[in-house]
Design a protein around this motif. Structure first.
Motif, PDB file in Angstrom:
ATOM      1  N   ARG A  76      30.696  31.651  19.043  1.00  0.00           N
ATOM      2  CA  ARG A  76      30.299  32.419  20.191  1.00  0.00           C
ATOM      3  C   ARG A  76      31.864  33.088  20.908  1.00  0.00           C
ATOM      4  N   GLN A  77      32.850  32.280  20.995  1.00  0.00           N
ATOM      5  CA  GLN A  77      34.079  32.980  21.373  1.00  0.00           C
ATOM      6  C   GLN A  77      34.495  34.136  20.270  1.00  0.00           C
ATOM      7  N   ARG A  78      34.504  33.684  19.058  1.00  0.00           N
ATOM      8  CA  ARG A  78      34.906  34.855  18.116  1.00  0.00           C
ATOM      9  C   ARG A  78      34.249  36.109  18.358  1.00  0.00           C
ATOM     10  N   ILE A  79      32.635  35.996  18.486  1.00  0.00           N
ATOM     11  CA  ILE A  79      31.815  37.028  18.461  1.00  0.00           C
ATOM     12  C   ILE A  79      32.152  37.983  19.789  1.00  0.00           C
ATOM     13  N   GLU A  80      32.345  37.058  20.895  1.00  0.00           N
ATOM     14  CA  GLU A  80      32.371  37.697  22.244  1.00  0.00           C
ATOM     15  C   GLU A  80      33.784  38.334  22.206  1.00  0.00           C
ATOM     16  N   SER A  81      34.984  38.035  21.782  1.00  0.00           N
ATOM     17  CA  SER A  81      36.338  38.704  21.893  1.00  0.00           C
ATOM     18  C   SER A  81      36.330  39.560  20.750  1.00  0.00           C
ATOM     19  N   SER A  82      35.626  39.397  19.690  1.00  0.00           N
ATOM     20  CA  SER A  82      35.379  40.880  18.799  1.00  0.00           C
ATOM     21  C   SER A  82      34.620  42.135  19.576  1.00  0.00           C
ATOM     22  N   VAL A  83      33.597  41.672  20.149  1.00  0.00           N
ATOM     23  CA  VAL A  83      32.802  42.671  20.853  1.00  0.00           C
ATOM     24  C   VAL A  83      33.583  43.141  22.044  1.00  0.00           C
ATOM     25  N   ASP A  84      34.258  42.381  22.956  1.00  0.00           N
ATOM     26  CA  ASP A  84      35.222  42.991  24.006  1.00  0.00           C
ATOM     27  C   ASP A  84      36.359  43.927  23.203  1.00  0.00           C
ATOM     28  N   LEU A  85      36.990  43.528  22.222  1.00  0.00           N
ATOM     29  CA  LEU A  85      37.979  44.548  21.682  1.00  0.00           C
ATOM     30  C   LEU A  85      37.221  45.832  20.980  1.00  0.00           C
ATOM     31  N   VAL A  98      13.935  39.882  15.449  1.00  0.00           N
ATOM     32  CA  VAL A  98      14.584  39.306  16.459  1.00  0.00           C
ATOM     33  C   VAL A  98      15.635  40.297  17.102  1.00  0.00           C
ATOM     34  N   LEU A  99      16.083  41.135  16.331  1.00  0.00           N
ATOM     35  CA  LEU A  99      16.846  42.120  16.797  1.00  0.00           C
ATOM     36  C   LEU A  99      16.340  43.160  17.761  1.00  0.00           C
ATOM     37  N   GLU A 100      14.995  43.303  17.460  1.00  0.00           N
ATOM     38  CA  GLU A 100      14.258  44.504  18.336  1.00  0.00           C
ATOM     39  C   GLU A 100      13.948  43.898  19.611  1.00  0.00           C
ATOM     40  N   ALA A 101      14.067  42.651  19.863  1.00  0.00           N
ATOM     41  CA  ALA A 101      13.777  41.926  21.042  1.00  0.00           C
ATOM     42  C   ALA A 101      14.910  42.005  21.921  1.00  0.00           C
ATOM     43  N   LEU A 102      16.156  42.623  21.603  1.00  0.00           N
ATOM     44  CA  LEU A 102      17.375  42.444  22.353  1.00  0.00           C
ATOM     45  C   LEU A 102      17.018  43.701  23.433  1.00  0.00           C
ATOM     46  N   SER A 103      17.838  43.170  24.574  1.00  0.00           N
ATOM     47  CA  SER A 103      17.657  44.344  25.712  1.00  0.00           C
ATOM     48  C   SER A 103      18.132  45.735  25.233  1.00  0.00           C
ATOM     49  N   THR A 104      17.418  46.746  25.643  1.00  0.00           N
ATOM     50  CA  THR A 104      17.853  47.932  25.666  1.00  0.00           C
ATOM     51  C   THR A 104      18.665  48.701  26.887  1.00  0.00           C
ATOM     52  N   ASP A 105      18.595  47.647  28.114  1.00  0.00           N
ATOM     53  CA  ASP A 105      19.340  48.148  29.292  1.00  0.00           C
ATOM     54  C   ASP A 105      20.731  48.489  28.935  1.00  0.00           C
ATOM     55  N   THR A 140      23.126  48.568  30.809  1.00  0.00           N
ATOM     56  CA  THR A 140      24.123  47.971  31.464  1.00  0.00           C
ATOM     57  C   THR A 140      24.283  46.516  30.724  1.00  0.00           C
ATOM     58  N   GLN A 141      23.520  46.330  29.570  1.00  0.00           N
ATOM     59  CA  GLN A 141      23.761  45.311  28.952  1.00  0.00           C
ATOM     60  C   GLN A 141      24.339  45.376  27.604  1.00  0.00           C
ATOM     61  N   LEU A 142      24.881  46.260  27.295  1.00  0.00           N
ATOM     62  CA  LEU A 142      25.217  46.643  25.919  1.00  0.00           C
ATOM     63  C   LEU A 142      26.301  45.473  25.473  1.00  0.00           C
ATOM     64  N   ARG A 143      26.971  44.791  26.199  1.00  0.00           N
ATOM     65  CA  ARG A 143      27.925  43.689  25.912  1.00  0.00           C
ATOM     66  C   ARG A 143      27.129  42.642  25.446  1.00  0.00           C
ATOM     67  N   GLN A 144      26.142  42.255  26.058  1.00  0.00           N
ATOM     68  CA  GLN A 144      25.510  41.177  25.905  1.00  0.00           C
ATOM     69  C   GLN A 144      24.413  41.362  24.691  1.00  0.00           C
ATOM     70  N   THR A 145      24.004  42.409  24.591  1.00  0.00           N
ATOM     71  CA  THR A 145      23.216  42.992  23.240  1.00  0.00           C
ATOM     72  C   THR A 145      23.952  42.786  21.876  1.00  0.00           C
ATOM     73  N   LEU A 146      25.221  43.145  22.137  1.00  0.00           N
ATOM     74  CA  LEU A 146      26.090  43.059  21.010  1.00  0.00           C
ATOM     75  C   LEU A 146      26.425  41.641  20.648  1.00  0.00           C
ATOM     76  N   ILE A 147      26.652  40.865  21.561  1.00  0.00           N
ATOM     77  CA  ILE A 147      26.858  39.532  21.561  1.00  0.00           C
ATOM     78  C   ILE A 147      25.535  38.902  20.887  1.00  0.00           C
ATOM     79  N   GLU A 148      24.312  38.904  21.409  1.00  0.00           N
ATOM     80  CA  GLU A 148      23.371  38.520  20.821  1.00  0.00           C
ATOM     81  C   GLU A 148      22.929  38.838  19.375  1.00  0.00           C
ATOM     82  N   PHE A 149      23.285  40.033  19.155  1.00  0.00           N
ATOM     83  CA  PHE A 149      23.186  40.612  17.762  1.00  0.00           C
ATOM     84  C   PHE A 149      24.195  39.716  17.061  1.00  0.00           C
ATOM     85  N   GLY A 150      25.337  39.430  17.321  1.00  0.00           N
ATOM     86  CA  GLY A 150      26.267  38.674  16.507  1.00  0.00           C
ATOM     87  C   GLY A 150      25.989  37.449  16.312  1.00  0.00           C
ATOM     88  N   LEU A 151      25.269  36.899  17.332  1.00  0.00           N
ATOM     89  CA  LEU A 151      24.936  35.137  17.185  1.00  0.00           C
ATOM     90  C   LEU A 151      23.757  35.066  16.216  1.00  0.00           C
TER      91      LEU A 151
END
Length: 223
Positions: A202-211, A87-94, A96-107
């Protein structure tokens, strides 16, 4: 409850496995049997003989594939890790999408860490680690450590691309994992709290990634 695995002879091979090498089919059947037995009753239920009987193979075949009980359990843990890795290997490697990749990893990760299967594993480990001291290191190294390594690698790639400034990526990965889990995994394990709602998680994961991203943003970009 773990899925029930029925013993099957060669003539009863499911359609989805036809045409595949016999050893691969047997290997997967033994892993499925081991996983079911392990989660159903821990090491009291999981034996080489039990796996052979449940998977419909000989005990010699089980030993040929896994050599001993620690090797069998390690294979079960690795199979779970491989499912998550796919599942993780399917995450975006773009970049510019680092934040979204980390969020998807966390979810993906937290979906597993709050699952009944994981909680059963943790309770089992807590109750049996003293009698079987080899069990904890296998699960920790192939599970938690490997996950942290994967997350640190994502951050390290971002540093190399210039998306983050130089920092201790391994420590940042541990911090991010800690923030994602908080107290909830401990609470779930002892029955002290309910499984978090998807939106709250999701809110927990997003706020942690943003920090973390803010803390290690390139000079002049930190908010």
């Amino acid at each position: 409850m773990p899925e029930q695995i029925s013993a099957e002879t060669n003539d009863q091979t499911p359609r989805s496995t036809r045409g595949r090498p016999p050893d691969e089919v047997k290997h997967e059947a033994m892993l499925a049997a081991a996983r079911a037995l392990f989660y159903a009753g821990g090491l009291k239920r999981l034996t080489m003989e039990g796996v052979a009987r449940t998977a419909g193979v000989s005990k010699v075949t089980v030993y040929a594939h896994f050599s001993d009980l620690p090797g069998l359990i390690r294979a079960v843990v690795l199979a779970q890790r491989d499912r998550m890795t796919a599942v993780l290997e399917a995450l975006s490697t773009d970049p510019t999408q680092l934040r979204q990749t980390l969020i998807e990893f966390g979810l993906c990760l937290m979906d597993y860490l709050t699952s009944d299967e994981f909680l059963t594993l943790q309770r089992m480990l807590a109750s049996q680690a003293m009698q079987h001291p080899w069990l904890g290191p296998i699960i920790h190294q192939e599970g938690a450590e490997a996950t942290c390594d994967k997350l640190a690698a994502l951050l390290r790639e971002a540093v190399q691309r210039g998306g983050l400034r130089e920092h201790d990526c391994r420590m940042a990965a541990e911090q991010l994992l800690g923030m994602w889990q908080g107290f909830q995994t401990t609470g779930l394990m002892i029955g002290g709290c309910a499984k978090p709602a998807p939106q709250a998680l999701r809110q927990r994961i997003e706020s942690s990634v943003d920090l973390i991203l803010s803390a290690h943003a390139p000079e002049g970009e930190a908010s």
